[in-house]
Motif scaffolding. Structure first.
Motif, PDB file in Angstrom:
ATOM      1  N   PRO A   2       0.824  -1.206   0.000  1.00  0.00           N
ATOM      2  CA  PRO A   2       0.000   0.000   0.000  1.00  0.00           C
ATOM      3  C   PRO A   2       0.862   1.262   0.000  1.00  0.00           C
ATOM      4  N   THR A   3       0.279   2.333  -0.496  1.00  0.00           N
ATOM      5  CA  THR A   3       0.977   3.606  -0.624  1.00  0.00           C
ATOM      6  C   THR A   3       0.113   4.721  -0.071  1.00  0.00           C
ATOM      7  N   ILE A   4       0.754   5.660   0.591  1.00  0.00           N
ATOM      8  CA  ILE A   4       0.083   6.886   1.033  1.00  0.00           C
ATOM      9  C   ILE A   4       0.543   8.007   0.104  1.00  0.00           C
ATOM     10  N   VAL A   5      -0.397   8.684  -0.523  1.00  0.00           N
ATOM     11  CA  VAL A   5      -0.094   9.775  -1.446  1.00  0.00           C
ATOM     12  C   VAL A   5      -0.358  11.100  -0.745  1.00  0.00           C
ATOM     13  N   VAL A   6       0.641  11.979  -0.762  1.00  0.00           N
ATOM     14  CA  VAL A   6       0.533  13.305  -0.150  1.00  0.00           C
ATOM     15  C   VAL A   6       0.656  14.352  -1.257  1.00  0.00           C
ATOM     16  N   ASP A   7      -0.330  15.239  -1.355  1.00  0.00           N
ATOM     17  CA  ASP A   7      -0.306  16.331  -2.331  1.00  0.00           C
ATOM     18  C   ASP A   7      -0.088  17.648  -1.611  1.00  0.00           C
ATOM     19  N   THR A  35      -7.845  29.132 -17.286  1.00  0.00           N
ATOM     20  CA  THR A  35      -7.624  30.489 -16.811  1.00  0.00           C
ATOM     21  C   THR A  35      -6.455  30.596 -15.839  1.00  0.00           C
ATOM     22  N   ASP A  36      -6.036  29.479 -15.233  1.00  0.00           N
ATOM     23  CA  ASP A  36      -4.956  29.527 -14.253  1.00  0.00           C
ATOM     24  C   ASP A  36      -4.301  28.154 -14.174  1.00  0.00           C
ATOM     25  N   VAL A  37      -3.011  28.143 -13.882  1.00  0.00           N
ATOM     26  CA  VAL A  37      -2.277  26.902 -13.672  1.00  0.00           C
ATOM     27  C   VAL A  37      -1.505  27.039 -12.371  1.00  0.00           C
ATOM     28  N   ARG A  38      -1.601  26.041 -11.517  1.00  0.00           N
ATOM     29  CA  ARG A  38      -0.807  26.014 -10.285  1.00  0.00           C
ATOM     30  C   ARG A  38      -0.097  24.669 -10.245  1.00  0.00           C
ATOM     31  N   ILE A  39       1.150  24.698  -9.846  1.00  0.00           N
ATOM     32  CA  ILE A  39       1.961  23.486  -9.830  1.00  0.00           C
ATOM     33  C   ILE A  39       2.319  23.140  -8.397  1.00  0.00           C
ATOM     34  N   GLY A  40       2.107  21.885  -8.046  1.00  0.00           N
ATOM     35  CA  GLY A  40       2.405  21.427  -6.697  1.00  0.00           C
ATOM     36  C   GLY A  40       3.331  20.234  -6.709  1.00  0.00           C
ATOM     37  N   LYS A  41       3.336  19.509  -5.606  1.00  0.00           N
ATOM     38  CA  LYS A  41       4.193  18.344  -5.447  1.00  0.00           C
ATOM     39  C   LYS A  41       3.345  17.163  -4.999  1.00  0.00           C
ATOM     40  N   ARG A  42       3.760  15.981  -5.431  1.00  0.00           N
ATOM     41  CA  ARG A  42       3.093  14.744  -5.027  1.00  0.00           C
ATOM     42  C   ARG A  42       4.164  13.819  -4.455  1.00  0.00           C
ATOM     43  N   PHE A  43       3.893  13.276  -3.277  1.00  0.00           N
ATOM     44  CA  PHE A  43       4.793  12.339  -2.626  1.00  0.00           C
ATOM     45  C   PHE A  43       4.075  11.004  -2.490  1.00  0.00           C
ATOM     46  N   GLU A  44       4.758   9.928  -2.810  1.00  0.00           N
ATOM     47  CA  GLU A  44       4.210   8.586  -2.637  1.00  0.00           C
ATOM     48  C   GLU A  44       5.036   7.868  -1.584  1.00  0.00           C
ATOM     49  N   LEU A  45       4.398   7.545  -0.472  1.00  0.00           N
ATOM     50  CA  LEU A  45       5.062   6.887   0.647  1.00  0.00           C
ATOM     51  C   LEU A  45       4.616   5.428   0.681  1.00  0.00           C
ATOM     52  N   THR A  46       5.503   4.531   0.281  1.00  0.00           N
ATOM     53  CA  THR A  46       5.181   3.101   0.260  1.00  0.00           C
ATOM     54  C   THR A  46       5.338   2.530   1.665  1.00  0.00           C
ATOM     55  N   VAL A  47       4.347   1.756   2.072  1.00  0.00           N
ATOM     56  CA  VAL A  47       4.317   1.199   3.424  1.00  0.00           C
ATOM     57  C   VAL A  47       4.578  -0.301   3.345  1.00  0.00           C
ATOM     58  N   GLY A  49       3.735  -3.270   4.921  1.00  0.00           N
ATOM     59  CA  GLY A  49       2.759  -3.800   5.876  1.00  0.00           C
ATOM     60  C   GLY A  49       1.447  -3.042   5.776  1.00  0.00           C
ATOM     61  N   GLU A  50       0.677  -3.156   6.809  1.00  0.00           N
ATOM     62  CA  GLU A  50      -0.664  -2.564   6.855  1.00  0.00           C
ATOM     63  C   GLU A  50      -0.594  -1.086   7.225  1.00  0.00           C
ATOM     64  N   ILE A  51      -1.484  -0.310   6.646  1.00  0.00           N
ATOM     65  CA  ILE A  51      -1.585   1.105   7.010  1.00  0.00           C
ATOM     66  C   ILE A  51      -2.557   1.213   8.185  1.00  0.00           C
ATOM     67  N   THR A  52      -1.991   1.420   9.353  1.00  0.00           N
ATOM     68  CA  THR A  52      -2.792   1.572  10.568  1.00  0.00           C
ATOM     69  C   THR A  52      -3.051   3.051  10.822  1.00  0.00           C
ATOM     70  N   ASP A  53      -3.870   3.328  11.810  1.00  0.00           N
ATOM     71  CA  ASP A  53      -4.114   4.722  12.188  1.00  0.00           C
ATOM     72  C   ASP A  53      -2.816   5.414  12.607  1.00  0.00           C
ATOM     73  N   ASP A  54      -1.926   4.678  13.270  1.00  0.00           N
ATOM     74  CA  ASP A  54      -0.645   5.261  13.694  1.00  0.00           C
ATOM     75  C   ASP A  54       0.237   5.606  12.498  1.00  0.00           C
ATOM     76  N   VAL A  55       0.273   4.731  11.503  1.00  0.00           N
ATOM     77  CA  VAL A  55       1.072   4.991  10.297  1.00  0.00           C
ATOM     78  C   VAL A  55       0.513   6.199   9.554  1.00  0.00           C
ATOM     79  N   LEU A  56      -0.797   6.269   9.447  1.00  0.00           N
ATOM     80  CA  LEU A  56      -1.430   7.402   8.769  1.00  0.00           C
ATOM     81  C   LEU A  56      -1.182   8.704   9.530  1.00  0.00           C
ATOM     82  N   ALA A  57      -1.241   8.649  10.857  1.00  0.00           N
ATOM     83  CA  ALA A  57      -0.962   9.840  11.664  1.00  0.00           C
ATOM     84  C   ALA A  57       0.487  10.284  11.473  1.00  0.00           C
TER      85      ALA A  57
END
Length: 82
Positions: A2-7, A35-47, A49-57
Motif C-alpha cells: 500500500p501507498t500513502i499519497v501526499v499532495d 484560466t490559471d495553472v498552479r503546480i504542486g508536489k506529489r509524494f508517494e510513501l510506500t508502506v 505492511g498494513e496502514i494503521t491509524d498510527d502509520v497514517l498519523a
C-alpha cells in the motif's frame, strides 16, 4: 504494497511562478481553455505492511513538518492507494 499519497500546493494567496510560466506557454500555443495553472508536489510513501491509524498519523505529521513548508505551502490531500 500500500501507498500513502501526499499532495502539496503553494498557498493560494502566493504567486506560483512555475504555474505562471506554464500558463504563458499555453497562451503562446493558442490554448485558452484554462484560466490559471498552479503546480504542486506529489509524494508517494510506500508502506511495508498494513496502514494503521498510527502509520497514517505519522504520514500526516511528516507531510506537515517535512514534506511541505507551512509558510508557503498547504498539504491539500493525503490518500491511501492500495
Amino acid at each position: 504494497m500500500p501507498t500513502i499519497v501526499v499532495d502539496v500546493m503553494p498557498k493560494s494567496e502566493l504567486l506560483d511562478p512555475q504555474g505562471k510560466a506554464v500558463s504563458g506557454a499555453f497562451n503562446r500555443l493558442g490554448v485558452d481553455s484554462f484560466t490559471d495553472v498552479r503546480i504542486g508536489k506529489r509524494f508517494e510513501l510506500t508502506v511495508d505492511g498494513e496502514i494503521t491509524d498510527d502509520v497514517l498519523a505519522e504520514a500526516r505529521r511528516l507531510a506537515e513538518d517535512v514534506l511541505s513548508n507551512a509558510v508557503i505551502e498547504d498539504v491539500v490531500g493525503i490518500e491511501v492507494v492500495e
